[in-house]
Design a protein around this motif. Structure first.
Motif, PDB file in Angstrom:
ATOM      1  N   ARG A 182       0.837  -1.212   0.000  1.00  0.00           N
ATOM      2  CA  ARG A 182       0.000   0.000   0.000  1.00  0.00           C
ATOM      3  C   ARG A 182       0.868   1.257   0.000  1.00  0.00           C
ATOM      4  NH1 ARG A 182      -4.286  -2.110  -2.180  1.00  0.00           N
ATOM      5  NH2 ARG A 182      -5.242  -3.740  -0.902  1.00  0.00           N
ATOM      6  N   THR A 183       1.956   1.220   0.744  1.00  0.00           N
ATOM      7  CA  THR A 183       2.873   2.361   0.737  1.00  0.00           C
ATOM      8  C   THR A 183       3.457   2.557  -0.653  1.00  0.00           C
ATOM      9  OG1 THR A 183       3.442   2.013   3.067  1.00  0.00           O
ATOM     10  CG2 THR A 183       4.963   3.344   1.762  1.00  0.00           C
ATOM     11  N   ALA A 184       3.818   1.457  -1.304  1.00  0.00           N
ATOM     12  CA  ALA A 184       4.358   1.538  -2.669  1.00  0.00           C
ATOM     13  C   ALA A 184       3.336   2.158  -3.617  1.00  0.00           C
ATOM     14  CB  ALA A 184       4.767   0.147  -3.159  1.00  0.00           C
ATOM     15  N   GLU A 185       2.069   1.796  -3.473  1.00  0.00           N
ATOM     16  CA  GLU A 185       1.033   2.371  -4.332  1.00  0.00           C
ATOM     17  C   GLU A 185       0.950   3.884  -4.157  1.00  0.00           C
ATOM     18  OE1 GLU A 185      -2.360  -0.827  -5.374  1.00  0.00           O
ATOM     19  OE2 GLU A 185      -2.514   0.029  -3.352  1.00  0.00           O
ATOM     20  N   HIS A 186       1.015   4.337  -2.910  1.00  0.00           N
ATOM     21  CA  HIS A 186       0.993   5.781  -2.646  1.00  0.00           C
ATOM     22  C   HIS A 186       2.217   6.459  -3.262  1.00  0.00           C
ATOM     23  CE1 HIS A 186      -2.555   5.914  -0.168  1.00  0.00           C
ATOM     24  NE2 HIS A 186      -2.099   4.976   0.638  1.00  0.00           N
ATOM     25  N   ASN A 187       3.365   5.802  -3.184  1.00  0.00           N
ATOM     26  CA  ASN A 187       4.587   6.369  -3.765  1.00  0.00           C
ATOM     27  C   ASN A 187       4.495   6.449  -5.287  1.00  0.00           C
ATOM     28  OD1 ASN A 187       5.830   6.708  -1.249  1.00  0.00           O
ATOM     29  ND2 ASN A 187       6.692   4.652  -1.282  1.00  0.00           N
ATOM     30  N   ILE A 188       3.987   5.391  -5.905  1.00  0.00           N
ATOM     31  CA  ILE A 188       3.839   5.377  -7.360  1.00  0.00           C
ATOM     32  C   ILE A 188       2.902   6.493  -7.818  1.00  0.00           C
ATOM     33  CG2 ILE A 188       2.899   4.036  -9.293  1.00  0.00           C
ATOM     34  CD1 ILE A 188       3.909   1.508  -7.768  1.00  0.00           C
ATOM     35  N   ALA A 189       1.893   6.789  -7.011  1.00  0.00           N
ATOM     36  CA  ALA A 189       0.929   7.838  -7.358  1.00  0.00           C
ATOM     37  C   ALA A 189       1.580   9.211  -7.469  1.00  0.00           C
ATOM     38  CB  ALA A 189      -0.199   7.873  -6.327  1.00  0.00           C
ATOM     39  N   ARG A 190       2.774   9.370  -6.943  1.00  0.00           N
ATOM     40  CA  ARG A 190       3.479  10.649  -6.999  1.00  0.00           C
ATOM     41  C   ARG A 190       4.269  10.828  -8.294  1.00  0.00           C
ATOM     42  NH1 ARG A 190       3.823  13.470  -2.299  1.00  0.00           N
ATOM     43  NH2 ARG A 190       2.914  12.508  -0.449  1.00  0.00           N
ATOM     44  N   LEU A 191       4.345   9.782  -9.093  1.00  0.00           N
ATOM     45  CA  LEU A 191       5.090   9.869 -10.350  1.00  0.00           C
ATOM     46  C   LEU A 191       4.323  10.694 -11.382  1.00  0.00           C
ATOM     47  CD1 LEU A 191       6.252   6.156 -10.728  1.00  0.00           C
ATOM     48  CD2 LEU A 191       7.717   8.125 -10.195  1.00  0.00           C
ATOM     49  N   PRO A 192       5.028  11.292 -12.340  1.00  0.00           N
ATOM     50  CA  PRO A 192       4.340  11.919 -13.473  1.00  0.00           C
ATOM     51  C   PRO A 192       3.468  10.889 -14.185  1.00  0.00           C
ATOM     52  CG  PRO A 192       6.664  12.508 -13.446  1.00  0.00           C
ATOM     53  CD  PRO A 192       6.494  11.436 -12.413  1.00  0.00           C
ATOM     54  N   GLU A 193       2.385  11.347 -14.789  1.00  0.00           N
ATOM     55  CA  GLU A 193       1.381  10.430 -15.335  1.00  0.00           C
ATOM     56  C   GLU A 193       1.952   9.434 -16.335  1.00  0.00           C
ATOM     57  OE1 GLU A 193      -2.949  10.511 -17.644  1.00  0.00           O
ATOM     58  OE2 GLU A 193      -1.950  12.384 -17.083  1.00  0.00           O
ATOM     59  N   ASP A 194       2.834   9.880 -17.217  1.00  0.00           N
ATOM     60  CA  ASP A 194       3.350   8.972 -18.241  1.00  0.00           C
ATOM     61  C   ASP A 194       4.147   7.835 -17.631  1.00  0.00           C
ATOM     62  OD1 ASP A 194       5.294  10.891 -17.486  1.00  0.00           O
ATOM     63  OD2 ASP A 194       6.470  10.471 -19.277  1.00  0.00           O
ATOM     64  N   ARG A 195       4.843   8.092 -16.528  1.00  0.00           N
ATOM     65  CA  ARG A 195       5.607   7.039 -15.845  1.00  0.00           C
ATOM     66  C   ARG A 195       4.711   6.217 -14.932  1.00  0.00           C
ATOM     67  NH1 ARG A 195      10.210  10.958 -13.786  1.00  0.00           N
ATOM     68  NH2 ARG A 195      10.616   9.257 -12.314  1.00  0.00           N
ATOM     69  N   ARG A 196       3.709   6.855 -14.373  1.00  0.00           N
ATOM     70  CA  ARG A 196       2.783   6.143 -13.481  1.00  0.00           C
ATOM     71  C   ARG A 196       2.000   5.074 -14.238  1.00  0.00           C
ATOM     72  NH1 ARG A 196       0.443  10.464 -11.688  1.00  0.00           N
ATOM     73  NH2 ARG A 196      -1.479  10.346 -12.886  1.00  0.00           N
ATOM     74  N   ARG A 197       1.687   5.336 -15.497  1.00  0.00           N
ATOM     75  CA  ARG A 197       0.922   4.361 -16.294  1.00  0.00           C
ATOM     76  C   ARG A 197       1.703   3.076 -16.532  1.00  0.00           C
ATOM     77  NH1 ARG A 197      -0.584   8.918 -19.620  1.00  0.00           N
ATOM     78  NH2 ARG A 197       1.001   8.251 -21.123  1.00  0.00           N
ATOM     79  N   ARG A 198       3.028   3.162 -16.490  1.00  0.00           N
ATOM     80  CA  ARG A 198       3.865   1.982 -16.765  1.00  0.00           C
ATOM     81  C   ARG A 198       4.255   1.236 -15.497  1.00  0.00           C
ATOM     82  NH1 ARG A 198       8.794   3.202 -18.185  1.00  0.00           N
ATOM     83  NH2 ARG A 198       8.751   5.452 -17.806  1.00  0.00           N
ATOM     84  N   THR A 199       3.874   1.766 -14.332  1.00  0.00           N
ATOM     85  CA  THR A 199       4.411   1.264 -13.068  1.00  0.00           C
ATOM     86  C   THR A 199       3.294   0.747 -12.169  1.00  0.00           C
ATOM     87  OG1 THR A 199       6.122   2.976 -13.241  1.00  0.00           O
ATOM     88  CG2 THR A 199       5.898   1.857 -11.120  1.00  0.00           C
ATOM     89  N   VAL A 200       3.502  -0.438 -11.583  1.00  0.00           N
ATOM     90  CA  VAL A 200       2.472  -1.019 -10.721  1.00  0.00           C
ATOM     91  C   VAL A 200       3.123  -1.837  -9.615  1.00  0.00           C
ATOM     92  CG1 VAL A 200       2.248  -3.106 -12.148  1.00  0.00           C
ATOM     93  CG2 VAL A 200       0.333  -2.373 -10.709  1.00  0.00           C
ATOM     94  N   SER A 201       2.488  -1.826  -8.445  1.00  0.00           N
ATOM     95  CA  SER A 201       2.867  -2.718  -7.345  1.00  0.00           C
ATOM     96  C   SER A 201       1.767  -3.759  -7.196  1.00  0.00           C
ATOM     97  CB  SER A 201       3.021  -1.939  -6.032  1.00  0.00           C
ATOM     98  OG  SER A 201       3.268  -2.824  -4.948  1.00  0.00           O
TER      99      SER A 201
END
Length: 207
Positions: free
Chosen positions: A109-128
């Motif tokens: 869950r912490t990782a998900e919150h961290n990923i949410a801080r990425l710019p949108e184009d990078r966030r779309r490619r990243t998942v926990s």
């Protein structure tokens, strides 16, 4: 560096000297050391797991920059991804997909919150993913596997078998192993060839 930026950096350093620069950059929470006894984990494989401690950001970048792969044609998978620091750093590179596999829900869950801080184009490619690595199926395509001594045998044996099977399907496979306390498990398979060495770990090509 402008004087104001230097003063700001010194203030942040004084406030939290152990915080990694990745967290300063993204406003994320990936720092600290957490023992497994402090976490609730449903999987029986918790007995083979080691404490949570994120790899230093500069170390991750050093290994990723040394990879002999085209990131745009390659998936990145972090086995035992914790709070997701390696995922954040990997998102700075053009990997097709960036996947973290973590069996502790709190860390996931912490990782998900961290990923949410990425710019949108990078966030779309990243998942926990909240999942045990032993039940995780590798996505089709060339692969960079990242392991920071998150677990030992027999879980590591299972991961090694997955990586070899993926190579047998015709995909290129490279493995970054940081703090490689069980490198003997990989090398005993007879298929893991070191292609990059550093005081913090090794990168292998799976033949």
């Amino acid at each position: 560096m402008p004087e104001i930026a230097v003063l700001d950096w010194l203030k942040r350093l004084a406030r939290d000297p152990w915080r990694d620069r990745v967290d300063w950059r993204y406003g994320s929470d990936t720092s600290g050391t957490i023992q497994m006894a402090e976490l609730e984990v449903a999987s029986d494989n918790v007995r083979y797991a080691y404490c949570y401690r994120g790899t230093l950001g500069w170390v991750i970048r050093r290994f990723l920059k040394a990879l002999p792969v085209d990131p745009a044609q390659t998936n990145f998978v972090d086995f035992g991804s914790g709070k997701g620091r390696a995922l954040l750093v990997a998102s700075e590179f053009a990997f097709r997909r960036i996947i973290g596999v973590e069996f502790c829900e709190e860390l996931h869950r912490t990782a998900e919150h961290n990923i949410a801080r990425l710019p949108e184009d990078r966030r779309r490619r990243t998942v926990s993913l909240y999942q045990d690595v032993t039940t995780f199926d590798l996505p089709p395509g060339d692969l960079v596997a990242y392991i920071y001594n998150s677990f030992g045998p027999p879980v590591l044996d299972d991961v090694v078998a997955k990586l070899c099977a993926h190579r047998d399907r015709g995909y290129a496979v490279h493995v970054i192993y940081i703090n490689p306390k069980h490198r003997d498990v990989l090398e005993a398979a007879g298929r893991f060839v070191p292609v990059f060495r550093h005081e913090k770990g090794l990168t292998y090509r799976v033949d």
